[in-house]
Design a protein around this motif. Structure first.
Motif, mmCIF file in Angstrom:
data_model
loop_
_atom_site.group_PDB
_atom_site.id
_atom_site.type_symbol
_atom_site.label_atom_id
_atom_site.label_comp_id
_atom_site.label_asym_id
_atom_site.label_seq_id
_atom_site.Cartn_x
_atom_site.Cartn_y
_atom_site.Cartn_z
ATOM 1 N N CYS A 8 1.535 -54.649 -10.944
ATOM 2 C CA CYS A 8 0.828 -53.667 -10.127
ATOM 3 C C CYS A 8 1.072 -52.254 -10.647
ATOM 4 O O CYS A 8 2.213 -51.883 -10.902
ATOM 5 N N ASP A 11 3.314 -50.291 -7.572
ATOM 6 C CA ASP A 11 4.693 -50.584 -7.208
ATOM 7 C C ASP A 11 5.411 -51.494 -8.197
ATOM 8 O O ASP A 11 6.574 -51.812 -7.991
ATOM 9 N N CYS A 13 5.126 -54.576 -8.833
ATOM 10 C CA CYS A 13 5.304 -55.984 -8.523
ATOM 11 C C CYS A 13 4.332 -56.806 -9.374
ATOM 12 O O CYS A 13 3.280 -56.323 -9.776
ATOM 13 N N CYS A 32 -1.841 -54.942 -6.799
ATOM 14 C CA CYS A 32 -1.565 -56.268 -6.270
ATOM 15 C C CYS A 32 -2.414 -56.578 -5.037
ATOM 16 O O CYS A 32 -2.581 -57.729 -4.677
ATOM 17 N N CYS A 36 -2.367 -51.367 -1.995
ATOM 18 C CA CYS A 36 -1.974 -50.508 -3.111
ATOM 19 C C CYS A 36 -3.175 -49.750 -3.655
ATOM 20 O O CYS A 36 -3.086 -48.559 -3.958
ATOM 21 N N ARG A 72 7.877 -54.011 1.744
ATOM 22 C CA ARG A 72 7.418 -55.395 1.727
ATOM 23 C C ARG A 72 8.308 -56.209 0.809
ATOM 24 O O ARG A 72 8.634 -55.786 -0.300
HETATM 25 ZN ZN LIG Z 1 1.171 -53.269 -5.492
#
Ligand SMILES: [Zn+2]
Length: 89
Positions: A8, A11, A13, A32, A36, A72
């Motif tokens: 992503c 972030d 991820c 993601c 986002c 999260r």
């Molecule tokens: Zn994300």
């Protein structure tokens, strides 16, 4: 890490990108999930806005949203919407 996994842009991820149409070209999503993507869109919009009390308040809200997103434990699991053969190459 599989060949279809992506990281992503917001972030960091990893996620399985869905394909989005950019003009006529199908490209893997860089975020993601919608959260986002919307976050980055909002941040860009606010950064381009003329500073005002309203914009300052919106940035505060955005910071709160970022904390929620960062808290999260699992990113949204976004499965491929189309056949994996289209990811090849
Ligand atoms: Zn994300």
């Amino acid at each position: 890490m599989t060949s279809t996994e992506n990281v992503c842009a917001r972030d960091g991820c990893s996620f399985l990108p869905e394909i989005v149409m950019i003009g006529e070209t199908p490209l893997p999503a860089v975020y993601c999930g919608d959260a986002c993507a919307d976050f980055e869109w909002l941040r860009r919009a606010l950064n381009e806005s003329t500073p005002s009390l309203g914009v300052a308040a919106a940035l505060q809200d955005l910071n709160a949203l970022e904390r929620i997103l960062n808290a999260r434990s699992e990113p949204f699991s976004v499965g491929p919407l189309i056949s994996e053969s289209l990811y090849a190459g």
